[in-house]
Design a protein around this motif. Structure first.
Motif, mmCIF file in Angstrom:
data_model
loop_
_atom_site.group_PDB
_atom_site.id
_atom_site.type_symbol
_atom_site.label_atom_id
_atom_site.label_comp_id
_atom_site.label_asym_id
_atom_site.label_seq_id
_atom_site.Cartn_x
_atom_site.Cartn_y
_atom_site.Cartn_z
ATOM 1 N N SER A 90 32.818 30.563 29.842
ATOM 2 C CA SER A 90 34.163 30.148 29.427
ATOM 3 C C SER A 90 34.263 28.629 29.286
ATOM 4 O O SER A 90 33.399 27.883 29.764
ATOM 5 N N GLU A 91 35.331 28.197 28.659
ATOM 6 C CA GLU A 91 35.603 26.771 28.507
ATOM 7 C C GLU A 91 35.658 26.089 29.877
ATOM 8 O O GLU A 91 35.067 25.025 30.077
ATOM 9 N N LYS A 92 36.348 26.700 30.809
ATOM 10 C CA LYS A 92 36.490 26.134 32.151
ATOM 11 C C LYS A 92 35.124 25.976 32.824
ATOM 12 O O LYS A 92 34.835 24.944 33.435
ATOM 13 N N GLU A 93 34.276 26.991 32.700
ATOM 14 C CA GLU A 93 32.944 26.929 33.294
ATOM 15 C C GLU A 93 32.086 25.861 32.620
ATOM 16 O O GLU A 93 31.351 25.135 33.287
ATOM 17 N N LEU A 94 32.184 25.748 31.299
ATOM 18 C CA LEU A 94 31.425 24.741 30.559
ATOM 19 C C LEU A 94 31.824 23.337 30.990
ATOM 20 O O LEU A 94 30.982 22.485 31.236
ATOM 21 N N LEU A 95 33.114 23.102 31.104
ATOM 22 C CA LEU A 95 33.605 21.781 31.496
ATOM 23 C C LEU A 95 33.247 21.424 32.933
ATOM 24 O O LEU A 95 33.174 20.241 33.280
ATOM 25 N N ALA A 96 33.025 22.422 33.777
ATOM 26 C CA ALA A 96 32.689 22.178 35.186
ATOM 27 C C ALA A 96 31.212 21.863 35.401
ATOM 28 O O ALA A 96 30.824 21.433 36.485
ATOM 29 N N LEU A 97 30.372 22.052 34.388
ATOM 30 C CA LEU A 97 28.931 21.838 34.549
ATOM 31 C C LEU A 97 28.604 20.364 34.711
ATOM 32 O O LEU A 97 29.201 19.512 34.068
ATOM 33 N N ASP A 98 27.631 20.080 35.593
ATOM 34 C CA ASP A 98 27.155 18.713 35.712
ATOM 35 C C ASP A 98 25.627 18.709 35.750
ATOM 36 O O ASP A 98 25.001 18.806 34.726
ATOM 37 N N SER A 99 25.014 18.657 36.893
ATOM 38 C CA SER A 99 23.552 18.613 36.943
ATOM 39 C C SER A 99 22.960 19.989 36.671
ATOM 40 O O SER A 99 23.541 21.012 37.008
ATOM 41 N N ASP A 100 21.801 19.978 36.048
ATOM 42 C CA ASP A 100 21.074 21.190 35.688
ATOM 43 C C ASP A 100 21.933 22.170 34.876
ATOM 44 O O ASP A 100 21.879 23.383 35.066
ATOM 45 N N ALA A 101 22.710 21.615 33.983
ATOM 46 C CA ALA A 101 23.643 22.407 33.187
ATOM 47 C C ALA A 101 22.941 23.426 32.298
ATOM 48 O O ALA A 101 23.414 24.559 32.171
ATOM 49 N N LEU A 102 21.828 23.058 31.698
ATOM 50 C CA LEU A 102 21.171 23.969 30.768
ATOM 51 C C LEU A 102 20.666 25.222 31.472
ATOM 52 O O LEU A 102 20.735 26.313 30.916
ATOM 53 N N SER A 103 20.210 25.084 32.699
ATOM 54 C CA SER A 103 19.783 26.263 33.469
ATOM 55 C C SER A 103 20.969 27.167 33.774
ATOM 56 O O SER A 103 20.860 28.396 33.703
ATOM 57 N N THR A 104 22.107 26.564 34.085
ATOM 58 C CA THR A 104 23.319 27.339 34.365
ATOM 59 C C THR A 104 23.784 28.075 33.115
ATOM 60 O O THR A 104 24.176 29.241 33.183
ATOM 61 N N ILE A 105 23.725 27.401 31.982
ATOM 62 C CA ILE A 105 24.102 28.038 30.712
ATOM 63 C C ILE A 105 23.157 29.193 30.420
ATOM 64 O O ILE A 105 23.590 30.303 30.085
ATOM 65 N N ALA A 106 21.863 28.952 30.539
ATOM 66 C CA ALA A 106 20.874 30.001 30.270
ATOM 67 C C ALA A 106 21.071 31.191 31.211
ATOM 68 O O ALA A 106 20.938 32.348 30.792
ATOM 69 N N GLU A 107 21.423 30.921 32.453
ATOM 70 C CA GLU A 107 21.681 32.000 33.406
ATOM 71 C C GLU A 107 22.870 32.843 32.963
ATOM 72 O O GLU A 107 22.831 34.076 33.000
ATOM 73 N N ALA A 108 23.924 32.192 32.494
ATOM 74 C CA ALA A 108 25.107 32.918 32.013
ATOM 75 C C ALA A 108 24.778 33.765 30.790
ATOM 76 O O ALA A 108 25.382 34.816 30.578
ATOM 77 N N LEU A 109 23.809 33.324 30.000
ATOM 78 C CA LEU A 109 23.405 34.060 28.801
ATOM 79 C C LEU A 109 22.381 35.151 29.112
ATOM 80 O O LEU A 109 22.027 35.936 28.234
ATOM 81 N N GLY A 110 21.882 35.159 30.336
ATOM 82 C CA GLY A 110 20.834 36.112 30.696
ATOM 83 C C GLY A 110 19.467 35.664 30.221
ATOM 84 O O GLY A 110 18.577 36.489 30.004
ATOM 85 N N ALA A 111 19.275 34.355 30.078
ATOM 86 C CA ALA A 111 18.022 33.828 29.558
ATOM 87 C C ALA A 111 17.415 32.753 30.456
ATOM 88 O O ALA A 111 16.619 31.936 30.005
ATOM 89 N N ALA A 112 17.760 32.746 31.732
ATOM 90 C CA ALA A 112 17.299 31.698 32.639
ATOM 91 C C ALA A 112 15.773 31.672 32.758
ATOM 92 O O ALA A 112 15.157 30.601 32.686
ATOM 93 N N GLU A 113 15.168 32.824 32.953
ATOM 94 C CA GLU A 113 13.712 32.870 33.106
ATOM 95 C C GLU A 113 13.000 32.439 31.823
ATOM 96 O O GLU A 113 11.985 31.752 31.883
ATOM 97 N N ILE A 114 13.547 32.812 30.699
ATOM 98 C CA ILE A 114 12.949 32.459 29.414
ATOM 99 C C ILE A 114 13.010 30.952 29.199
ATOM 100 O O ILE A 114 12.039 30.327 28.771
ATOM 101 N N LEU A 115 14.141 30.340 29.510
ATOM 102 C CA LEU A 115 14.270 28.887 29.354
ATOM 103 C C LEU A 115 13.367 28.158 30.334
ATOM 104 O O LEU A 115 12.704 27.178 29.970
ATOM 105 N N GLU A 116 13.320 28.624 31.570
ATOM 106 C CA GLU A 116 12.467 27.971 32.577
ATOM 107 C C GLU A 116 10.998 28.011 32.174
ATOM 108 O O GLU A 116 10.238 27.100 32.497
ATOM 109 N N ALA A 117 10.591 29.031 31.468
ATOM 110 C CA ALA A 117 9.194 29.159 31.039
ATOM 111 C C ALA A 117 8.795 28.047 30.069
ATOM 112 O O ALA A 117 7.620 27.686 30.018
ATOM 113 N N VAL A 118 9.747 27.503 29.329
ATOM 114 C CA VAL A 118 9.422 26.439 28.374
ATOM 115 C C VAL A 118 9.693 25.043 28.928
ATOM 116 O O VAL A 118 9.369 24.051 28.311
ATOM 117 N N ARG A 119 10.288 24.976 30.117
ATOM 118 C CA ARG A 119 10.570 23.656 30.724
ATOM 119 C C ARG A 119 9.348 22.994 31.178
ATOM 120 O O ARG A 119 8.520 23.109 31.768
#
Length: 186
Positions: free
Chosen positions: A157-186
């Motif tokens: 949600s907008e509220k959740e997006l605005l609340a993100l600070d450190s490690d935001a991309l991992s949090t976004i990927a987790e919400a999308l169900g893609a955390a493990e996939i993103l971490e594999a390319v980090r």
């Protein structure tokens, strides 16, 4: 230090790939890079992060205009890759200079008083000082800019997006169900 990745939606879920931005000089280049990473013209999310200073998400779908969100426009505007995003959102300094050059600011246009008239600096009804402010561009202010609903239909949600600070991309990927996939390319 930058981190950039493409997250492409497929029929089977998400596919992630890290990407180099060395040849990206404009938003059009970034969109082309995203479309090349697309599977069957499905949605692609471009993630860009600069060492916890700011992050950006660009959403590219088929032939639609890209949607952009930047967590801190002022910080992003000071970086080479962030500037690509903020120029699109806020206009570039060149746009502002062109807008100001197009204005006739000598104070002698029809219906205007001579320069130096105290009424030029005050609003007639309130007496408040009036300042010229460009419609777009200028210095970016600290804080988020762009499409705050960019990920709302994907579970963030907008509220959740605005609340993100450190490690935001991992949090976004987790919400999308893609955390493990993103971490594999980090």
């Amino acid at each position: 230090m930058y981190f950039a990745a493409l997250l492409a939606r497929t029929e089977d879920g998400w596919e992630a790939s890290d990407t180099e931005l060395d040849d990206v000089e404009s938003l059009a280049d970034l969109v082309e890079l995203a479309r090349e990473g697309s599977v069957d013209d499905d949605m692609v999310l471009v993630f860009i992060e600069q060492e916890d200073a700011w992050f950006g998400v660009v959403r590219v779908e088929e032939l639609e205009d890209p949607r952009i969100y930047v967590s801190d426009a002022a910080a992003a505007a000071r970086s080479s890759y962030g500037e690509i995003l903020t120029d699109e959102l806020l206009g570039s300094d060149d746009d502002v200079e062109a807008d100001l050059e197009a204005l006739d600011l000598d104070g002698t246009e029809d219906g205007e008083s001579e320069p130096g008239d105290p009424d030029d600096l005050a609003d007639e009804e309130s007496g408040a000082a009036v300042a010229l402010v460009p419609a777009q561009g200028g210095p970016a202010v600290a804080g988020p800019a762009g499409d705050r609903l960019i990920l709302a239909d994907l579970g963030l949600s907008e509220k959740e997006l605005l609340a993100l600070d450190s490690d935001a991309l991992s949090t976004i990927a987790e919400a999308l169900g893609a955390a493990e996939i993103l971490e594999a390319v980090r």
